[in-house]
Design an enzyme around this catalytic site. Structure first.
Site, PDB file in Angstrom:
ATOM      1  N   ASP A 210       0.766  -1.238   0.117  1.00 23.22           N
ATOM      2  CA  ASP A 210      -0.204  -0.058  -0.092  1.00 23.22           C
ATOM      3  C   ASP A 210       0.863   1.359   0.050  1.00 23.22           C
ATOM      4  O   ASP A 210       1.791   1.365   0.570  1.00 23.22           O
ATOM      5  CB  ASP A 210      -0.687  -0.143   1.227  1.00 23.22           C
ATOM      6  CG  ASP A 210      -2.000   1.065   1.309  1.00 23.22           C
ATOM      7  OD1 ASP A 210      -2.801   1.244   0.387  1.00 23.22           O
ATOM      8  OD2 ASP A 210      -1.908   1.791   2.201  1.00 23.22           O
ATOM      9  N   GLU A 273       1.680  -0.048  -4.859  1.00 25.85           N
ATOM     10  CA  GLU A 273       0.905   0.975  -5.215  1.00 25.85           C
ATOM     11  C   GLU A 273       1.460   2.238  -5.501  1.00 25.85           C
ATOM     12  O   GLU A 273       2.108   2.778  -4.422  1.00 25.85           O
ATOM     13  CB  GLU A 273      -0.279   0.879  -4.232  1.00 25.85           C
ATOM     14  CG  GLU A 273      -1.272   2.018  -4.576  1.00 25.85           C
ATOM     15  CD  GLU A 273      -2.323   2.586  -3.408  1.00 25.85           C
ATOM     16  OE1 GLU A 273      -3.387   2.988  -3.747  1.00 25.85           O
ATOM     17  OE2 GLU A 273      -1.692   2.377  -2.205  1.00 25.85           O
TER      18      GLU A 273
END
Length: 543
Positions: A210, A273
């Site tokens: 993330d 990401e």
């Protein structure tokens, strides 16, 4: 699990290069205990569907122990399953059953920030002298007593919260309940590496990391410069250019460290990401490919949906890739409006063909294969904290439950679903679509099958095909090639019929986004209906 396949240059392609990834948002996939929220047992129960669909890996969004301020992206224990989703035994069963079906499992890893409820943060905030004080980012107030600098939260408002007990501010790129960890601290890196090893030892095949570009912040905490292109309708975070609060050069060393941990366990994949322009995105492959295996490429989400714009994007991205860097493509995820909502139902079929025929690893978002669009969520049912902080920016519409059958709550739950279902759930569900030759689900399955049958699609080279100016604005044409396996893809982004000349002649339609055209010959030209895509093979080519 199956061995690697041969690439066009004679090298072997890893499973994550030739395969397709399918993202599951666990709250919304399948509920087995009637609480209206999906769980790990629900994912296990639907593995046969994923195998039938033809994907190769399932990426599961966070299910770690969490107070759920941001639905699992605020982690209180990196090595535990939140009871809302089940138990560690449920996870072990999921891994075993997935591997039995030759499906890989990729976990979401959330290392930029923890939950405010994590024991690390409790110790960090106890005093300025606490052993873990430097595990998080603490700063003295500005001379006027306000925040240390002008950095803003991605979810609205300032990115600094003052802690009354010690008089300092802590930094949070997202919610105040999500304090950022200090990745300049080697003890933090070591602890997070151990968390990776915990899951790798249980058989996990990789991680999607993330907000990986956020992990390192400017050491001097300089103010971000104003964004001269900011528009009032944009989210507040866009008021400033995020120059010093993220995308710092030292982050590549952090990513190399994560990659090294994964390589201790063999061929595991590291996905990052990253919402950055192409020239910055490709830097995350790292020097000598020591960075992320797949820096997530969200450019299709952000590019105008026109043939000429998409063609230019693909060419730019391919040219920017470092030598040996493997491409990847994404149409949507849990943070972005669904592709069917962005381009409409007709073009969603073209988008499916684009995603699954471009060179590189594609990632599908659950529900896109049944054409699920953004679902209206009444304000009183809104869940997303970003949407509550900044109305109009909520992500609930793209997170609604998967629709399995024409049954109460579309077979997702026996209770009350945590978010509403699509108004057309009785028709738009897996059971109604799986045997319908005209459905978008059938189209996805056929495309996935072709990727497995044709090395040209899974690992082949890519080359753009020039078209006359009157066609190039509406039609994107390219070829995929692997040895003698040659396929030509033509995608009509427009609402008018197009007749595309084929100067070399002798082609056969292998698949169309419209049913009933497979096997048709295309010699001097191919006729594309409005919103139609086709895959052509040489008439002499078998298969």
């Amino acid at each position: 699990m199956g061995g690697p396949v041969s690439g066009t240059n004679g090298s072997e392609a890893a499973w994550w290069q030739s395969g397709t990834v399918y993202q599951v948002y666990p709250r919304s996939f399948q509920d087995t205990d009637g609480d209206g929220v999906g769980d790990l047992r629900g994912i296990t129960a639907r593995l046969d569907y994923l195998a039938w669909l033809g994907v190769d890996a399932v990426w599961i969004s966070p299910f770690y122990r969490s107070p759920m301020a941001d639905f699992g992206y605020d982690v209180a224990d990196y090595c535990a399953v939140d009871p809302l989703f089940g138990t560690l035994a449920d996870f072990d069963a999921l891994i075993a059953e997935a591997h039995r079906r030759k499906l890989r499992v990729i976990l979401d890893f959330v290392p930029n920030h923890s939950s405010i409820a994590h024991p690390w943060f409790a110790e960090s905030r106890a005093s300025r002298e606490a052993d873990k004080r430097d595990w998080y980012i603490w700063r003295d107030p500005a001379p006027d007593g306000g925040p240390p600098n002008n950095w803003l939260s991605n979810f609205g408002g300032p990115a600094w919260t003052r802690d009354p007990a010690t008089g300092q501010y802590y930094y949070h790129a997202f919610l105040p309940e999500q304090p950022d960890l200090n990745w300049r601290n080697p003890d933090v890196r070591a602890a997070m590496h151990d968390a990776l090893r915990f899951w790798l030892a249980r058989g996990v095949d990789g991680f999607r990391v993330d907000v990986i570009w956020h992990l390192i912040k400017d050491e001097g905490f300089r103010d971000n410069p104003h964004n001269p292109d900011f528009q009032p309708h944009q989210a507040g975070i866009n008021r400033f250019q995020q120059v010093f609060s993220c995308d710092r050069p030292e982050v590549l060393d952090v990513i190399a460290g994560m990659r090294a941990v994964l390589r201790e366990y063999g061929e595991r994949v590291l996905i990052g990401e990253i919402y950055l322009p192409i020239e910055r995105l490709v830097a995350y492959y790292g020097p000598g490919l020591t960075g992320a295996d797949l820096p997530f490429n969200f450019q299709l989400i952000q590019t105008p949906w026109r043939a000429d714009a998409v063609a230019a994007l693909v060419a730019e991205y391919e040219a920017a890739l470092p030598e040996g860097g493997w491409p990847n493509w994404v149409l949507g995820n849990h943070d972005q409006p669904r592709i069917a909502a962005r381009v409409g139902a007709a073009q969603a079929r073209v988008a499916a063909m684009l995603l699954l025929t471009l060179r590189g690893t594609p990632t599908l978002y659950y529900g896109d294969e049944i054409g699920l669009a953004d679902v209206p969520v009444p304000p009183e049912q809104a869940q997303d904290p970003w949407g509550r902080n900044e109305p109009g920016h909520g992500r609930d519409p793209e997170r609604t439950p998967m629709q399995w059958e024409d049954a109460p709550h579309a077979g997702f739950t026996t209770g009350t679903p945590w978010l509403p279902l699509s108004p057309d759930a009785a028709q738009r569900n897996v059971e109604e679509m799986r045997d319908d030759a005209r459905s978008i689900l059938t189209l996805y399955r056929r495309l996935l099958s072709l990727r497995r049958d044709h090395p040209a699609l899974s690992i082949g080279d890519w080359r753009s095909l020039p078209l006359s100016p009157d066609h190039a604005t509406e039609v994107f044409a390219f070829e995929r090639v692997s040895g003698d396996d040659v396929l030509r893809i033509l995608l009509n982004f427009g609402s008018l019929e197009r007749v595309i000349p084929l100067e070399d002649g002798g082609w056969t339609i292998l698949l169309s986004t419209f049913p009933g055209r497979a096997g048709d010959r295309a010699d001097a030209h191919v006729r594309l209906g409005p919103d139609e895509g086709v895959i052509l093979k040489p008439a002499s080519q078998q298969g």
